[in-house]
Scaffold this motif. Structure first.
Motif, PDB file in Angstrom:
ATOM      1  N   ALA A 186      20.139  48.284  35.211  1.00  0.00           N
ATOM      2  CA  ALA A 186      21.508  47.860  35.502  1.00  0.00           C
ATOM      3  C   ALA A 186      21.650  46.349  35.382  1.00  0.00           C
ATOM      4  O   ALA A 186      20.667  45.594  35.459  1.00  0.00           O
ATOM      5  CB  ALA A 186      21.899  48.311  36.904  1.00  0.00           C
ATOM      6  N   THR A 187      22.863  45.906  35.198  1.00  0.00           N
ATOM      7  CA  THR A 187      23.159  44.475  35.162  1.00  0.00           C
ATOM      8  C   THR A 187      22.881  43.869  36.541  1.00  0.00           C
ATOM      9  O   THR A 187      23.306  44.421  37.561  1.00  0.00           O
ATOM     10  CB  THR A 187      24.626  44.235  34.784  1.00  0.00           C
ATOM     11  OG1 THR A 187      24.873  44.830  33.514  1.00  0.00           O
ATOM     12  CG2 THR A 187      24.942  42.756  34.729  1.00  0.00           C
ATOM     13  N   PRO A 188      22.129  42.742  36.627  1.00  0.00           N
ATOM     14  CA  PRO A 188      21.854  42.132  37.935  1.00  0.00           C
ATOM     15  C   PRO A 188      23.137  41.784  38.672  1.00  0.00           C
ATOM     16  O   PRO A 188      24.141  41.392  38.050  1.00  0.00           O
ATOM     17  CB  PRO A 188      21.057  40.869  37.572  1.00  0.00           C
ATOM     18  CG  PRO A 188      20.484  41.149  36.222  1.00  0.00           C
ATOM     19  CD  PRO A 188      21.484  42.011  35.525  1.00  0.00           C
ATOM     20  N   VAL A 189      23.111  41.922  39.989  1.00  0.00           N
ATOM     21  CA  VAL A 189      24.283  41.609  40.806  1.00  0.00           C
ATOM     22  C   VAL A 189      23.876  40.699  41.958  1.00  0.00           C
ATOM     23  O   VAL A 189      22.699  40.610  42.320  1.00  0.00           O
ATOM     24  CB  VAL A 189      24.955  42.892  41.362  1.00  0.00           C
ATOM     25  CG1 VAL A 189      25.480  43.759  40.237  1.00  0.00           C
ATOM     26  CG2 VAL A 189      23.968  43.673  42.218  1.00  0.00           C
ATOM     27  N   VAL A 190      24.870  40.028  42.542  1.00  0.00           N
ATOM     28  CA  VAL A 190      24.663  39.136  43.681  1.00  0.00           C
ATOM     29  C   VAL A 190      25.359  39.745  44.897  1.00  0.00           C
ATOM     30  O   VAL A 190      26.513  40.194  44.807  1.00  0.00           O
ATOM     31  CB  VAL A 190      25.213  37.729  43.386  1.00  0.00           C
ATOM     32  CG1 VAL A 190      25.106  36.839  44.621  1.00  0.00           C
ATOM     33  CG2 VAL A 190      24.472  37.098  42.217  1.00  0.00           C
ATOM     34  N   ALA A 191      24.659  39.770  46.025  1.00  0.00           N
ATOM     35  CA  ALA A 191      25.211  40.378  47.235  1.00  0.00           C
ATOM     36  C   ALA A 191      26.432  39.607  47.720  1.00  0.00           C
ATOM     37  O   ALA A 191      26.483  38.376  47.659  1.00  0.00           O
ATOM     38  CB  ALA A 191      24.147  40.420  48.323  1.00  0.00           C
ATOM     39  N   ASN A 192      27.408  40.342  48.229  1.00  0.00           N
ATOM     40  CA  ASN A 192      28.592  39.692  48.774  1.00  0.00           C
ATOM     41  C   ASN A 192      28.317  39.183  50.184  1.00  0.00           C
ATOM     42  O   ASN A 192      27.182  39.224  50.664  1.00  0.00           O
ATOM     43  CB  ASN A 192      29.795  40.649  48.738  1.00  0.00           C
ATOM     44  CG  ASN A 192      29.568  41.882  49.608  1.00  0.00           C
ATOM     45  OD1 ASN A 192      28.685  41.917  50.460  1.00  0.00           O
ATOM     46  ND2 ASN A 192      30.390  42.904  49.399  1.00  0.00           N
ATOM     47  N   GLU A 193      29.367  38.710  50.881  1.00  0.00           N
ATOM     48  CA  GLU A 193      29.165  38.119  52.206  1.00  0.00           C
ATOM     49  C   GLU A 193      28.656  39.122  53.238  1.00  0.00           C
ATOM     50  O   GLU A 193      28.124  38.717  54.277  1.00  0.00           O
ATOM     51  CB  GLU A 193      30.465  37.485  52.709  1.00  0.00           C
ATOM     52  CG  GLU A 193      31.590  38.447  53.009  1.00  0.00           C
ATOM     53  CD  GLU A 193      32.341  38.886  51.757  1.00  0.00           C
ATOM     54  OE1 GLU A 193      33.305  39.669  51.888  1.00  0.00           O
ATOM     55  OE2 GLU A 193      31.963  38.433  50.646  1.00  0.00           O
ATOM     56  N   MET A 194      28.785  40.415  52.943  1.00  0.00           N
ATOM     57  CA  MET A 194      28.260  41.440  53.833  1.00  0.00           C
ATOM     58  C   MET A 194      26.875  41.927  53.396  1.00  0.00           C
ATOM     59  O   MET A 194      26.327  42.859  53.977  1.00  0.00           O
ATOM     60  CB  MET A 194      29.218  42.627  53.891  1.00  0.00           C
ATOM     61  CG  MET A 194      30.576  42.297  54.502  1.00  0.00           C
ATOM     62  SD  MET A 194      30.425  41.643  56.184  1.00  0.00           S
ATOM     63  CE  MET A 194      29.772  43.074  57.048  1.00  0.00           C
ATOM     64  N   GLY A 195      26.328  41.299  52.375  1.00  0.00           N
ATOM     65  CA  GLY A 195      24.999  41.679  51.909  1.00  0.00           C
ATOM     66  C   GLY A 195      24.986  42.922  51.046  1.00  0.00           C
ATOM     67  O   GLY A 195      23.914  43.495  50.817  1.00  0.00           O
ATOM     68  N   ILE A 196      26.136  43.358  50.545  1.00  0.00           N
ATOM     69  CA  ILE A 196      26.213  44.610  49.769  1.00  0.00           C
ATOM     70  C   ILE A 196      26.072  44.305  48.280  1.00  0.00           C
ATOM     71  O   ILE A 196      26.705  43.385  47.759  1.00  0.00           O
ATOM     72  CB  ILE A 196      27.545  45.334  50.023  1.00  0.00           C
ATOM     73  CG1 ILE A 196      27.664  45.709  51.505  1.00  0.00           C
ATOM     74  CG2 ILE A 196      27.679  46.573  49.146  1.00  0.00           C
ATOM     75  CD1 ILE A 196      29.004  46.296  51.883  1.00  0.00           C
ATOM     76  N   VAL A 197      25.209  45.076  47.616  1.00  0.00           N
ATOM     77  CA  VAL A 197      25.067  45.005  46.164  1.00  0.00           C
ATOM     78  C   VAL A 197      25.414  46.378  45.601  1.00  0.00           C
ATOM     79  O   VAL A 197      24.948  47.405  46.084  1.00  0.00           O
ATOM     80  CB  VAL A 197      23.646  44.593  45.740  1.00  0.00           C
ATOM     81  CG1 VAL A 197      23.377  43.147  46.082  1.00  0.00           C
ATOM     82  CG2 VAL A 197      22.582  45.478  46.390  1.00  0.00           C
ATOM     83  N   THR A 198      26.258  46.405  44.571  1.00  0.00           N
ATOM     84  CA  THR A 198      26.678  47.657  43.949  1.00  0.00           C
ATOM     85  C   THR A 198      26.371  47.608  42.460  1.00  0.00           C
ATOM     86  O   THR A 198      26.775  46.664  41.767  1.00  0.00           O
ATOM     87  CB  THR A 198      28.175  47.905  44.151  1.00  0.00           C
ATOM     88  OG1 THR A 198      28.457  47.980  45.555  1.00  0.00           O
ATOM     89  CG2 THR A 198      28.600  49.221  43.494  1.00  0.00           C
ATOM     90  N   PHE A 199      25.639  48.613  41.998  1.00  0.00           N
ATOM     91  CA  PHE A 199      25.257  48.699  40.591  1.00  0.00           C
ATOM     92  C   PHE A 199      26.080  49.797  39.924  1.00  0.00           C
ATOM     93  O   PHE A 199      26.126  50.943  40.415  1.00  0.00           O
ATOM     94  CB  PHE A 199      23.769  49.007  40.454  1.00  0.00           C
ATOM     95  CG  PHE A 199      22.875  47.978  41.083  1.00  0.00           C
ATOM     96  CD1 PHE A 199      22.455  46.875  40.369  1.00  0.00           C
ATOM     97  CD2 PHE A 199      22.462  48.102  42.411  1.00  0.00           C
ATOM     98  CE1 PHE A 199      21.636  45.912  40.949  1.00  0.00           C
ATOM     99  CE2 PHE A 199      21.650  47.160  42.996  1.00  0.00           C
ATOM    100  CZ  PHE A 199      21.233  46.058  42.261  1.00  0.00           C
TER     101      PHE A 199
END
Length: 537
Positions: A186-199
């Motif tokens: 999957a394309t790398p993602v950066v966690a949001n302010e809640m620490g959630i990463v979605t692929f």
């Protein structure tokens, strides 16, 4: 009848061609070609086939299938599956190794390698078939999420994460020794302010679960997370992460998983302390000066197993006596777990001992590390011979004694040019001089590390809480006779020349453990004689 058959037989032979009397398949008298393989050359061919399906075993029509023969790019061919998902490549050289790539938009890609059978021999008939069987491709139209937390429970905001869905394809029912690999990165993602990463655009848990396999071979998701600094203070708040989640687990517990990242320990987890340092006295029980030599200008390095809280590291550097503080520059690295301590230029002298007190607080647990150590300035490549720097005495201000004069019972202090490791072996010291031809002898001068508890040095104290347990010191002493007795006469260094002579000849030459030792670890030879004139304190 015989004449009739004799007449017919030659006609049959002539009709069949040249005579082959030896039955080798080559006409008599023919020299070249001289083998059956040349006379009847063959280029055996084979086929590569299979069927492309989704994970529900439904045919995938219009899937692109590429065939690469050997390693030559010119041997690459492409076809598409029919309505039933079938494909076939013909005229593939027998015995060749092939790489087959099956792909379709919205599905994972699978690559399989196989060997085209060559068992049919040299007869150019329809040779063996490399059947890849059923090629299963997982659909990539779903998404999975993970919630990342630091060890302290904070959301791991801005953590960079990666995901690999594997295996995202499989071979089934194949009749050849084919091997396959298939994964979706999957394309790398950066966690949001809640620490959630979605692929996104990855196979759903049900897709990977249907592929089957157990334990390490089971379909699932491998999650990678870089170490993260959530507040931008240069200190890593959580270590990186690498773990696989089975698709069946996500299928039964939900597609969003909670991941608590670990502490970035460089040593034993749960403790806070030094992992490495170039000062052995801070980390081990080895207090020999030779194990704690520090070159001129060389910093002291402290590597902790956890980052140190910003500005919490305190370092106090003092002289051997612990009374004079020496400036030291404290420099942390970018991640806050390695520090360098650089003493002020020109304040650290060769051969001399210096005390170090270090205190640091863990940025994670708040645990405090406190340690006392020492070092001796010296280059291990340039050892220095032992010499006497000064000989003085200590007035004890006892009634009847004269100030500035060495009286009976007072102490003579010997100062060397470097720290010396003492031994219990007898060492003869002679104090001589004066018109009386004084010749006072003593043995085994005692080491005199500060602060001293000997009655000769009742006023000694330290300003800083240094570690007093180091055996090596630059100062030794001996008592000049016994106080209040008719011992040796008083000596006034102003009017009388008094010399102290140290002879190391009392050593047992074969007892190698009984030698005094210099700061560089060199034994003081039994033939060594040191002499110095005594001066007023």
């Amino acid at each position: 009848m015989k004449k009739h058959w004799a007449f017919v037989l030659p006609l049959l032979v002539l009709g069949c061609g040249p005579e082959d009397s030896n039955g080798d398949g080559i006409a008599d008298g023919i020299l070249k070609p001289d083998s059956v393989s040349v006379v009847a050359p063959a280029t055996p061919k084979g086929t590569v086939s299979g069927q492309v399906l989704d994970t529900r075993l439904a045919p995938l029509s219009g899937a692109e299938v590429k065939l690469l023969i050997g390693s030559d790019a010119s041997g690459q061919f492409t076809t598409q599956t029919d309505a039933a998902g079938n494909f076939m490549f013909s005229n593939v050289p027998a015995g060749s190794s092939v790489l087959v790539t099956a792909s379709k938009g919205g599905y994972a890609t699978l690559r399989a390698s196989a060997q085209v059978p060559s068992s049919a021999g040299n007869i150019p008939i329809n040779n063996g078939n490399a059947s890849l069987g059923a090629i299963l491709l997982a659909e990539t139209g779903s998404s999975v999420s993970f919630t990342l937390l630091t060890p302290s429970g904070h959301p791991a905001a801005n953590a960079r994460a990666y995901l690999e869905a594997t295996p995202a394809g499989a071979l089934a029912f194949n009749t050849t020794d084919a091997t396959a690999t298939s994964s979706v990165i999957a394309t790398p993602v950066v966690a949001n302010e809640m620490g959630i990463v979605t692929f996104t655009n990855v196979p759903a848990p049900a897709e990977l679960a249907r592929i089957g396999g157990v334990e390490a071979a089971a379909g699932g998701y491998r999650l990678f997370v870089d170490p993260v600094d959530i507040n931008g203070d240069g200190i890593i708040d959580a270590a990186g992460y690498d773990n696989k989640f089975d698709a069946s687990t996500l299928l039964t517990t939900g597609s969003s998983q909670l991941v608590r990242l670990a502490l970035p320990n460089n040593g034993t987890a749960g403790t806070f302390g030094l992992t490495a340092t170039n000062l052995a006295s801070l980390q081990s029980a080895d207090k020999r000066p030779s194990r704690n030599l520090l070159r001129d200008g060389e910093p002291i390095f402290l590597a902790f197993n956890q980052p140190v809280a910003r500005d919490s590291l305190l370092a106090i550097l003092t002289d051997e006596a612990g009374r004079e503080q020496i400036d030291v520059t404290v420099t942390p690295n970018a991640t806050g777990d390695v520090y360098s301590l650089t003493p002020a230029a020109g304040r650290v002298l060769e051969g001399q001992e210096y005390n170090l007190i270090v205190r640091a607080t863990s940025a994670y647990s708040g645990a405090v590390f406190s340690k006392k150590g020492f070092f001796v300035r010296g280059d291990v490549k340039s050892p220095r011979p032992l010499s006497l720097v000064s000989v003085t005495f200590k007035d004890n201000n006892v009634t009847g004694n004269t100030t500035g004069v060495l009286d009976a019972g007072e102490c003579v202090i010997l100062t060397f040019n470097q720290t010396v490791v003492p031994t219990t072996t007898l060492l003869e010291v002679t104090l001589s001089g004066g018109p009386e031809v004084l010749n006072f002898k003593t043995v085994a001068p005692a080491p005199y590390p500060a602060p001293a508890t000997n009655p000769c040095f009742t006023g000694e104290s330290t300003k800083f809480p240094i570690e007093p347990g180091f055996d090596a010191t630059t100062r030794f002493y001996f008592a000049y006779g016994a106080a209040g007795t008719a011992g040796p006469p008083s000596i006034n260094p102003t009017t009388t020349t008094a010399n102290v002579r140290m002879e190391f000849t009392k050593f047992q030459p074969l007892d190698l453990s009984s030698y005094y030792e210099t700061a560089w670890g060199s034994p003081v030879a039994a033939t060594t004689i040191l002499e110095k004139q005594m001066a007023r304190p």
